[in-house]
Design a protein around this motif. Structure first.
Motif, PDB file in Angstrom:
ATOM      1  N   GLY A 143      50.498  24.943  24.280  1.00  0.00           N
ATOM      2  CA  GLY A 143      51.140  26.064  24.953  1.00  0.00           C
ATOM      3  C   GLY A 143      52.339  26.618  24.213  1.00  0.00           C
ATOM      4  O   GLY A 143      52.651  27.806  24.323  1.00  0.00           O
ATOM      5  N   ASP A 196      52.904  20.625  30.811  1.00  0.00           N
ATOM      6  CA  ASP A 196      53.047  21.571  31.916  1.00  0.00           C
ATOM      7  C   ASP A 196      51.801  21.439  32.792  1.00  0.00           C
ATOM      8  O   ASP A 196      50.730  21.962  32.446  1.00  0.00           O
ATOM      9  N   THR A 253      49.364  28.472  19.045  1.00  0.00           N
ATOM     10  CA  THR A 253      49.334  28.311  20.497  1.00  0.00           C
ATOM     11  C   THR A 253      47.997  28.826  21.028  1.00  0.00           C
ATOM     12  O   THR A 253      47.418  29.775  20.502  1.00  0.00           O
ATOM     13  N   ASP A 284      50.972  22.763  35.604  1.00  0.00           N
ATOM     14  CA  ASP A 284      50.470  23.992  36.226  1.00  0.00           C
ATOM     15  C   ASP A 284      49.534  24.750  35.289  1.00  0.00           C
ATOM     16  O   ASP A 284      48.513  25.293  35.710  1.00  0.00           O
ATOM     17  N   LYS A 285      49.874  24.794  34.008  1.00  0.00           N
ATOM     18  CA  LYS A 285      49.065  25.535  33.040  1.00  0.00           C
ATOM     19  C   LYS A 285      48.128  24.629  32.248  1.00  0.00           C
ATOM     20  O   LYS A 285      47.300  25.131  31.485  1.00  0.00           O
ATOM     21  N   GLU A 286      48.278  23.307  32.432  1.00  0.00           N
ATOM     22  CA  GLU A 286      47.521  22.326  31.659  1.00  0.00           C
ATOM     23  C   GLU A 286      47.668  22.589  30.157  1.00  0.00           C
ATOM     24  O   GLU A 286      46.699  22.661  29.404  1.00  0.00           O
ATOM     25  N   THR A 287      48.918  22.738  29.751  1.00  0.00           N
ATOM     26  CA  THR A 287      49.260  22.920  28.340  1.00  0.00           C
ATOM     27  C   THR A 287      50.341  21.920  27.965  1.00  0.00           C
ATOM     28  O   THR A 287      51.010  21.345  28.830  1.00  0.00           O
TER      29      THR A 287
END
Length: 504
Positions: free
Chosen positions: A110, A166, A133, A168-171
């Motif tokens: 990310g 993260d 990214t 929430d973003k799976e990053t």
């Protein structure tokens, strides 16, 4: 750095059972292997685990297999995967093994962050990772990128990367911490060559300024002036642009002028450096050279102008730049030159259009003997292939001095083929300091113009030099001194080279 979690759950009952079984049967072999929680291709995971039926049950084998499974997951976007040996059941002389895999989230990159850089621009460091990214996490690419960073000359230290997840973003954010090196250098050398007989002694000198990370961009600039004897001096300028045209190649150019006893040589070139592997690089070059004899040289050599194209290959397998303790360095070069010779008032060349070829080979080997003791040997050779009976002075190869055959004057011997070896016993005093003893040997082969009826004569020269040297880190910089003795020199007649290299 790989983010790995290995959980091995072995019950006290299992350990006690295996201990009792070992009294009756010395070898317990692997039976069936069960996998739970595996969503990837199970055949590939089992191949990574590599616990085959019938092989001896061994704790180290199990640990290595679990480590390979984690590596398999990390290469496919699962940096937080965990593997646990959930159960072991004995069935006769066979053990049934059960593994539980917690894959964790499959993530992408990310963000990319750099910490610790005060001079170097972040994008200059991040581009060497060669990761973007949005890409799926792949530990192989991260490890490869970190090795690229370690080999940058303007970074002194590269710490293992950190991951910030993260959910929430799976990053994940890949965070790289570095410590910058002093990439700029100013080198000054003063040497003295004592007189022989009626010949007076003289001083030699060198001033070399190199900017290895210009304005934090990774660009390189170099300017050098050198005086080798009262009739010989040299200037050299170079510039190198990293990541030219947006690709991982370096482009640059050089300009130099040499003033010698009987001629002046001017040269300009452009080059392109490109990676082949992590340690193997290449260089393509194209240059123009011109040699103009003075009043004395006009009796011995023609005016000449040449276009020269070349290829150089390099390999660096050592463990450091300044004071390697092990490994090998290799380089080989081949140049092809098309030369046009013009007659002077007193000299008519035997060939007006000449196709010359130059070859070079260098091998350097480092081996650690004991703590802080290193053996070094270097083997070097070069040759010029030309149809001319006698090669002009401007095209000859030169041997002698601090960078080849120590104990002799700079460029004391010239010929069409040269070779030399440097052997050193080094005692390391620090990361950049050492004392050493050296023994050098050199060979030079040349063809020289004899009497008109005799034609060219062949001359071979063998020489040995020996002495000692020191490199010491101080507040002024790295202070170096070499004292070399050649054939026939008394203890007080050696060649002295003293230099100070300051980094900033």
């Amino acid at each position: 750095m790989r983010i790995r979690v290995i959980r091995v759950l072995l019950s006290v009952f299992f350990l006690w059972t295996c201990a009792l079984w070992a009294d009756e049967s010395p070898v317990i072999r692997i039976g069936t292997v069960e996998l739970v929680g595996c969503s990837l291709e199970e055949v590939s995971v089992r191949e990574a685990l590599d616990l085959r039926t019938g092989t001896a049950l061994d704790e180290a084998r199990i640990q290595m297999g679990m480590d390979r499974v984690l590596g398999y997951y990390e290469e496919r976007g699962y940096p937080f995967a965990a593997v646990a040996l959930s159960h072991v059941a004995l069935e006769g002389d066979r053990a049934r093994l059960g593994f539980e895999i917690e894959e964790g989230p499959r993530v992408t990159i990310g963000a990319l962050e750099v910490r610790g850089n005060a001079i170097t621009k972040p994008e200059v460091i991040l581009r060497e990772l060669r990761i973007r990214t949005g890409e799926q996490y792949d530990q192989r690419r991260i490890d490869r990128g970190m090795r690229h960073l370690v080999r940058l000359r303007f970074l002194e230290r590269v710490h293992p990367p950190e991951l910030r997840y993260d959910p929430d973003k799976e990053t994940v954010a890949l965070i790289v911490a570095v410590k910058e090196a002093q990439a700029h250098r100013a080198n000054a050398v003063v040497g003295y060559v004592p007189g022989v007989g009626t010949t007076e002694g003289f001083f030699t000198g060198l001033v070399d300024v190199s900017l290895g990370n210009l304005a934090g961009t990774g660009r390189k600039v170099q300017a050098r002036w050198e005086r080798r004897d009262p009739q010989a001096s040299e200037i050299f300028l170079a510039y190198e642009e990293p990541w030219a045209f947006g690709f991982p190649v370096d482009a640059g150019g050089t300009f130099g002028q040499k003033q010698r006893t009987s001629y002046t040589e001017t040269a300009a070139s452009c080059f392109l450096d490109f990676p082949i592997t992590e340690r193997f690089t290449g260089r393509l070059s194209l240059g123009w050279e011109q040699a103009i004899p003075d009043s004395a040289g006009s009796w011995m050599m023609p005016r000449s102008a040449s276009w020269v194209g070349g290829l150089t290959l390099r390999y660096d397998g050592t463990d450091g730049w300044e004071n390697p303790t092990r490994g090998i360095r290799l380089s080989g070069s081949a140049d092809v030159g098309l030369t046009k010779n013009s007659a002077t008032e007193h000299f008519v060349p035997s060939e007006t259009g000449v196709d010359r070829r130059r070859y070079g080979l260098n091998v350097e080997y480092f081996r650690s003997l004991r703590r802080r003791q290193v053996f070094f040997i270097g083997l070097h050779g070069a040759a010029v292939d030309s149809p001319e009976r006698v090669l002009p002075l401007s095209e000859k190869l030169w041997l002698g001095g601090a960078h080849s055959l120590r104990g002799y004057r700079e460029e004391q011997f010239g010929g069409i083929r040269i070779g030399w070896t440097n052997v050193e016993y080094r005692l390391l005093l620090g990361p950049e300091s050492r004392v050493f003893l050296f023994l050098d040997g050199g060979y030079c082969f040349d063809r020289r113009m004899g009497a008109e009826e005799e034609g060219a004569t062949e001359v071979e020269t063998f020489r040995i030099g020996y002495g000692f040297g020191v490199r010491v880190r101080s507040r002024m910089g790295i202070i170096g001194m070499d004292y070399g003795l050649g054939r026939g020199d008394g203890w007080m007649e050696g060649k002295v080279h003293v230099g100070v290299e300051n980094r900033f």
